[in-house]
Each structure stands twice: as structure tokens, then as C-alpha cells.
Design an enzyme around this catalytic site. Sequence first.
Site, PDB file in Angstrom:
ATOM      1  N   HIS A  14      26.505 -10.635  62.388  1.00  6.87           N
ATOM      2  CA  HIS A  14      25.652 -10.790  61.368  1.00  6.87           C
ATOM      3  C   HIS A  14      24.187  -9.941  61.454  1.00  6.87           C
ATOM      4  O   HIS A  14      23.441 -10.502  62.570  1.00  6.87           O
ATOM      5  CB  HIS A  14      25.483 -12.225  60.999  1.00  6.87           C
ATOM      6  CG  HIS A  14      24.646 -12.407  59.780  1.00  6.87           C
ATOM      7  ND1 HIS A  14      23.748 -13.571  59.680  1.00  6.87           N
ATOM      8  CD2 HIS A  14      24.951 -12.130  58.349  1.00  6.87           C
ATOM      9  CE1 HIS A  14      23.422 -13.444  58.459  1.00  6.87           C
ATOM     10  NE2 HIS A  14      23.957 -12.591  57.763  1.00  6.87           N
ATOM     11  N   GLU A  41      27.384  -6.447  60.101  1.00  3.69           N
ATOM     12  CA  GLU A  41      26.970  -6.670  59.030  1.00  3.69           C
ATOM     13  C   GLU A  41      25.713  -6.109  58.672  1.00  3.69           C
ATOM     14  O   GLU A  41      24.797  -6.433  59.984  1.00  3.69           O
ATOM     15  CB  GLU A  41      27.344  -7.866  58.387  1.00  3.69           C
ATOM     16  CG  GLU A  41      26.799  -8.426  56.763  1.00  3.69           C
ATOM     17  CD  GLU A  41      25.522  -8.904  56.893  1.00  3.69           C
ATOM     18  OE1 GLU A  41      25.129  -8.844  55.751  1.00  3.69           O
ATOM     19  OE2 GLU A  41      24.759  -9.054  57.664  1.00  3.69           O
ATOM     20  N   ASP A  43      21.975  -5.286  55.830  1.00  7.22           N
ATOM     21  CA  ASP A  43      21.516  -5.775  54.382  1.00  7.22           C
ATOM     22  C   ASP A  43      20.749  -4.235  54.237  1.00  7.22           C
ATOM     23  O   ASP A  43      19.931  -3.643  54.796  1.00  7.22           O
ATOM     24  CB  ASP A  43      20.653  -6.877  54.256  1.00  7.22           C
ATOM     25  CG  ASP A  43      21.021  -7.843  54.932  1.00  7.22           C
ATOM     26  OD1 ASP A  43      21.987  -8.367  53.984  1.00  7.22           O
ATOM     27  OD2 ASP A  43      20.832  -8.501  55.739  1.00  7.22           O
ATOM     28  N   HIS A  56      16.632  -7.630  54.989  1.00  6.64           N
ATOM     29  CA  HIS A  56      17.004  -8.533  54.334  1.00  6.64           C
ATOM     30  C   HIS A  56      16.333  -9.034  53.079  1.00  6.64           C
ATOM     31  O   HIS A  56      16.870  -9.093  52.178  1.00  6.64           O
ATOM     32  CB  HIS A  56      17.628  -9.683  55.319  1.00  6.64           C
ATOM     33  CG  HIS A  56      17.908 -10.807  54.240  1.00  6.64           C
ATOM     34  ND1 HIS A  56      17.238 -11.864  54.136  1.00  6.64           N
ATOM     35  CD2 HIS A  56      19.422 -11.229  54.096  1.00  6.64           C
ATOM     36  CE1 HIS A  56      17.967 -12.776  53.390  1.00  6.64           C
ATOM     37  NE2 HIS A  56      19.291 -12.322  53.634  1.00  6.64           N
ATOM     38  N   GLU A 116      25.833  -5.142  52.898  1.00  8.65           N
ATOM     39  CA  GLU A 116      25.627  -6.034  51.866  1.00  8.65           C
ATOM     40  C   GLU A 116      24.690  -5.023  51.069  1.00  8.65           C
ATOM     41  O   GLU A 116      23.243  -4.803  51.472  1.00  8.65           O
ATOM     42  CB  GLU A 116      24.960  -6.903  52.353  1.00  8.65           C
ATOM     43  CG  GLU A 116      24.791  -8.201  51.096  1.00  8.65           C
ATOM     44  CD  GLU A 116      24.162  -9.365  51.403  1.00  8.65           C
ATOM     45  OE1 GLU A 116      23.683  -9.960  50.406  1.00  8.65           O
ATOM     46  OE2 GLU A 116      24.369  -9.853  52.516  1.00  8.65           O
TER      47      GLU A 116
END
Length: 252
Positions: A14, A41, A43, A56, A116
Site C-alpha cells: 500500500h 498501490e 495514488d 494521497h 488509484e
Amino acid sequence: MTPPAWPYPLWIAHRGAGTLAPENTLAAFRVGAGHGYRAFECDVKLSADGVPFLIHDATLQRTTPAHGPATERTWAELSRLDAGGWHSRTWAGEPIPSFDAIARYCIRNGFALNVELKPPSPEVEHETGRAIAERAAALWDGQDVPPLFSSFKPAALAGARVAAPTLPRALLLDTLRDGWLEEALELGCVAVVCHHPLLDPQVIGRIHAAGLRALSYTVNAPAEARRLVAAGIDGLITDAVDRFSPGAGVND
């Protein structure tokens, strides 16, 4: 319906290794890779001049010395900010990475990436998805394993679909609202990514019966990871990269 072959590892780090190193930085990806992770992952937003970059929050102050909306700065301004000093002195001076830099790192090392899409406001959701997907299509051209786009914002996924219809998409959910599965199917998604308490064998079974994959965030407890694996989960997004060994199954 049997879902198609799935090219992504079960374990996904993450925001890189976003607790051991400053999240959404190249340093965090390197730390995660050092713990054996091969999928990450992150952002991604657009700068004021349209450059995709990693962060993020909507604002800068938690992870940099600057303040205010991140997407109102140009990439030249953002690229000069310290995105590591907030975490610890070890990482002071670590920059905000561009999406290009993270993409090239992952491609060069054969790592999978879950991107994301993080638009700051409804007005730019479609454009954010479109622009990032367009850039990703160029970066991953000819690669065997494409990036997986995910978003809580259906309009961002719709924008990604317009720009790069062959790149896979996943609907992010923090609640199982009415029509969630139908929405994922209408967006042409290949997966649904849910907050881990939402998932049980019945929900995962519904996702699989629709021909989609089921992923979960953010799974940090071994007991919860074991529960989800037993239920048939396809992907586990975790902060606990030092607790789980991605090549060895679920640890005690």
C-alpha cells in the site's frame, strides 16, 4: 462465470511500503521491493499543468512542508518539495515522484502497479482518469502486465475507459451501496476493491459469479488475511509489508 486469468500477485504493498518509508515515494517502493513485494498501490493526481504525480491527500501539508491544494501547483513546484522529512530524518529530501518515474521503475523491475485515480473535486474526475490513463497507455505500451486503475469515483474510471479501454479498471468501495456490482459491470471493470470488513464468502462469491475479481484494502492483521484468503480473495493490499512475506502465503 469464471473470471479471466489474473496477472497480479496476491499481495500488494500500500502506497509503496507507506509506513516503513514515506508513502507514495520511490523510496517506499524500494523498501517494499526489499521485503519481497512485486506489486504496489499508489495514488495519482494531476498537477496544475497536467503532469500525473503521486500523493494521497488533497492538500500538501501532511506529507510536505508546503500547504494548500496539491493540484494547484505546477509540476516544477511539486518536484522541488520534500516528501520524506515528515516521516523521519532518514528520508528527508525524498521528492514527490512523477507517475512516469514510478511507471519506469515498475516496468524495469517487472513489478505490477495498482493506480488509484485521486481527482481532487467532481469537476475534474473524468479528466483526471482520462489523462492518467492516456499517459499509462503510452508508458506500458508492449508490456505484458498492464497497470490496474482503481477509484472511488466512477467518473474517473469512465475517463480512463475512454482514453485506454483495454487497460483494466476496478471500482473501489468503502460501503456496499445499492447497485455496486451493477455499477462495476457498467464501467467495464475487471475487479472490485473493498474495505476488508465488507467482504465475506458470499460477497466474494457474487463478485466471482459476475466474472470479476475481488480485492481488499487495507489488510494488516494476519487473522484477517487468513479469513479473506479462505474466502477466495484475489488481492490483499497491506501496509504491513514487514509482517507478511508475499511469496510464502499468509503468516501466523
